[in-house]
Write an enzyme that holds these catalytic residues in place. Structure first.
Site, short mmCIF file in Angstrom:
data_model
loop_
_atom_site.label_atom_id
_atom_site.label_comp_id
_atom_site.label_asym_id
_atom_site.label_seq_id
_atom_site.Cartn_x
_atom_site.Cartn_y
_atom_site.Cartn_z
N THR A 282 32.07 37.26 17.95
CA THR A 282 32.83 36.06 18.36
C THR A 282 34.30 36.44 18.59
OG1 THR A 282 33.21 35.47 16.06
CG2 THR A 282 31.35 34.39 17.16
N ARG A 283 35.01 35.55 19.34
CA ARG A 283 36.37 35.89 19.76
C ARG A 283 37.30 36.16 18.60
NH1 ARG A 283 37.33 31.70 24.83
NH2 ARG A 283 35.67 32.57 26.08
N ASP A 284 37.21 35.34 17.55
CA ASP A 284 38.17 35.55 16.45
C ASP A 284 37.92 36.90 15.76
OD1 ASP A 284 35.78 34.46 15.50
OD2 ASP A 284 36.73 33.06 14.09
#
Ligand SMILES: Cc1cc2nc3c(=O)[nH]c(=O)nc-3n(C[C@H](O)[C@H](O)[C@H](O)COP(=O)(O)OP(=O)(O)OC[C@H]3O[C@@H](n4cnc5c(N)ncnc54)[C@H](O)[C@@H]3O)c2cc1C
Ligand code: FES
Lengths: 555, 98
Positions: A282-284
């Site tokens: 995921t992006r985070d």
């Protein structure tokens, strides 16, 4: 004597991205007079232009999908900070809003079987992302909305006019003071309802995917009018964007799941951070991994890491031709070489606090799109930004029109307008100062880039607060050499003023959140706390005030 | 390295600049350089920097092109020549009305 001219409208819409133009379309359908203004070219100047896909529900949805599962995904992704009232509204209304867009001319992309092409996006439990114009979905939506605006006699548009501040009377927003770059005049637009839809804040950082207009104006305008900002520390970074060459710095690479990422030791470092998903994280998580590698000295000379897509290059060319070509045109040949990548400021999850009617806490002021806060919490699900724009744009437009029906707008004390006018004139005569406006902007960007990027710590945030105060003082020594019409210097100056206020809100909120949650990662508090808090920002007596408050119904 | 740039500012005024330049610069990068270090009054429009919004379109060495995508290169006469698109109203320098 007041020189600025007054213009009357029922509904004033500030910003003409997907949110602003949606609001205008719905307000105009209620037979209200709508004025849409933009500091750039109307309908062509926001982040909406670059958006690739939109998530939602419709008769094309997966058979197991529906309001509940969509809602579940959004709430889960928000890390406890999403406002349930807003997420519910999004999930319930997205199909209707999408259908309106289709009625107004949006054509969804189809697959080989001539059915709506629905694809999977990380974080969504089911495939629910669709597109238009072969992946230029934002442009497709803007085209449909622009056509609608041109046809509707109730909508008037005005390009190249920037908002300086919102104007209040009897505790209610009654319009805005704007500056028309093309004729160099200030105007007071008196409105029965005002809708803020000015997009995001990426330009507060040195590297961003956002257009040049994303200078955080709406957050600062909202604060100035007495509205509350919520969770402003939640800045989403797009993990894999170009770092070099400078001409495409910030350009987002969508095909990182087809690529391998390496540090300067030649290590495929995601094996360490996320052995199961590797680059498809995921992006985070991916942003934190990349930023950690760079911070610990394993980056390139340009402060990036290396992306290698050679093994899957045919797939990349097929699915992402625009990105592949743009890299090649700028001298980065992915067929045979590697690209230098790093995180870029991408999306502001925080923003002006609204309720499900898109109303801020200040009467007369509605907010929609990226400028509003609370829906995405600590992590926005991919492709939910455009969905937010069209659902809450619709709400803002309809409710703005309703208010305009009922409202009796109080008169404005002319001295309020005179004061702004006098201050502005004075600025325009600051040719003797020391700092060009673009330099003030660069200073703010550099402070946030160093201290309030993906990785934060207590000492850095304190330094950022002090350094921003210094920059604030440097505004008194600004040097504006060109005050003729269409002056980029005047534009830069006004934007820098919005940027410093929003930057203080972000840094203050980041300092107040004493934990790591969502996109906010503080290495001094690497864990998530068990109690759920929002950070809240207000502005009064020329002072930013930050506080925290428990999340309603939180754990 | 220096690049010689000519910019048509009105029908009868063309200004010349000598700009520091590197091989990976786009026309837009050159304009940014001029705004910062040569002439703060130069007017040009852009937004996305990624070839999508088309607001940065102008005549580059006589041909319509996106300034954010086009590599800065001199034309046959040794100058990078920039002028506004001929169609529609020009607000100032290279900026068209929308
Ligand atoms: C490169 C990129 C790719 C993206 N991809 C996706 C995607 O695939 N799916 C998705 O859902 N989201 C995506 N996003 C996010 C999404 O595009 C944005 O969050 C959304 O479009 C914001 O829309 P908006 O209407 O709120 O603001 P914007 O579209 O940013 O429009 C704001 C407008 O307000 C104007 N304005 C600003 N300040 C002032 C002022 N003071 N006075 C007058 N006018 C002003 C600006 O000029 C601009 O035209 C992407 C973002 C970027 C940058
Ligand atoms: S700046 Fe958008 S196409 Fe060039």
């Amino acid at each position: 004597m007041l020189q600025l001219k007054t213009i009357d409208t029922d509904v004033l819409v500030i910003g003409s991205g997907a949110a602003g133009l949606s609001a205008a379309a719905y307000a105009a359908q209620q037979q209200k007079n709508v004025l849409v203004l933009d500091k750039g070219a109307v309908g062509r100047s926001g982040s909406s232009v670059g958006a690739v896909q939109i998530a939602g529900l419709g008769d094309w949805s997966h058979e197991d999908d529906g309001i509940d599962s969509y809602l579940n995904d959004i709430n889960e992704s928000g890390r406890g900070l999403s406002d349930p009232e807003l997420t519910q509204t999004l999930a319930e209304e997205i199909d209707v809003s999408l259908n309106h867009l289709i009625e107004w001319g949006l054509k969804l992309d189809k697959n080989e079987n001539k059915e709506v092409a629905v694809s999977h996006t990380s974080g969504h439990s089911l495939p629910r992302s669709i597109s238009a114009k072969k992946g230029k979905t934002g442009l497709g939506i803007l085209h449909a909305l622009r056509r609608k605006a041109t046809k509707d006699e109730n909508i008037h548009t005005w390009s190249d006019v920037i908002t300086l501040e919102l104007v209040k009377s009897s505790e209610r927003v009654v319009g805005a003071i704007v500056f028309d770059l093309t004729d160099n005049h200030l105007y007071f637009i008196q409105s029965k309802a005002t809708i803020l839809a000015t997009g995001g804040a990426g330009q507060l950082y040195p590297t961003t995917s956002n257009p040049v207009q994303s200078t955080s104006d709406g957050f600062s305008l909202g604060l100035g009018a007495g509205a509350t900002l919520v969770d402003m520390e939640q800045v989403q970074f797009y993990p894999v964007s170009m770092v070099a060459p400078h001409s495409i710095a910030g350009f987002c690479i969508s095909f990182y799941h087809y690529s391998k990422l390496y540090n300067n030791l030649g290590e495929r470092f995601m094996e360490k951070y996320a052995p199961n998903t590797l680059e498809d994280a995921t992006r985070d998580k991916l942003s934190i991994a990349i930023a950690t590698e760079i911070a610990e000295g394993r980056g390139t000379e340009n402060g990036g890491l290396l992306l290698d897509a050679q093994e899957e290059i045919e797939q990349v060319k097929k699915e992402f031709p625009h990105e592949h070509k743009l890299c090649r045109d700028r001298g980065v040949d992915l067929n045979t070489g590697r690209a230098e990548i790093g995180p870029a400021a991408h999306f502001m999850m925080g923003g002006v606090k609204i309720n499900k009617e898109a109303e801020s806490e200040v009467p007369g002021l509605f907010v929609a799109g990226e400028t509003s806060g609370g829906l995405h919490g600590g992590n926005r699900l991919g492709n939910n930004a455009l969905s937010e724009c069209i659902v809450f744009g619709a709400r803002a437009g309809l409710n703005g029109a309703k208010l305009a029906e009922e409202a009796d707008v109080p008169q404005v004390d002319p001295s309020v307008l005179e004061k702004t006018e006098a201050q502005f004139k004075q600025i325009l005569s600051s040719a003797e100062g020391e700092y060009r406006p673009y330099e003030l902007k660069e200073r703010i960007q550099s402070i946030l880039g160093v201290h309030a990027g993906v990785l934060r710590n207590n000492d850095g945030l304190l330094k950022a607060q002090n350094k921003l105060e210094e920059v604030q003082k440097q505004f008194n020594q600004v040097k504006i050499t060109n005050t003729a019409y269409y002056s980029r210097e005047v534009l830069d100056y006004i934007e820098a003023g919005h940027m410093i206020r929003t930057a203080q809100a972000i840094v203050g909120s980041a300092a107040a959140r004493k934990e790591s949650r969502g996109a906010h990662y503080n290495t001094d508090y690497p864990e998530q706390e068990s109690s759920l808090q929002h950070t809240l920002v207000n502005f009064s007596d020329n002072q930013i005030n930050i506080r925290t408050a428990p999340v309603k119904g939180g754990l | 390295m220096k690049l010689h740039v000519k910019i048509q500012r009105t029908d009868d005024q063309t200004d010349q600049f000598e700009v520091d330049y590197g091989p990976d610069m786009t026309v837009l990068n050159v304009l940014e350089e001029i705004y910062r270090h040569h002439d703060s009054s130069i007017a040009y429009r852009y937004s996305c920097r990624t070839g999508l919004c088309t607001t940065c379109m102008m005549l580059i060495n006589g041909k319509p092109d996106l300034s954010c995508q086009k590599t800065a290169e001199p034309g046959e006469d040794g100058y990078l020549t920039l002028s506004p698109l001929p169609k529609g109203k020009t607000i100032k320098d290279l900026v068209k009305e929308y």
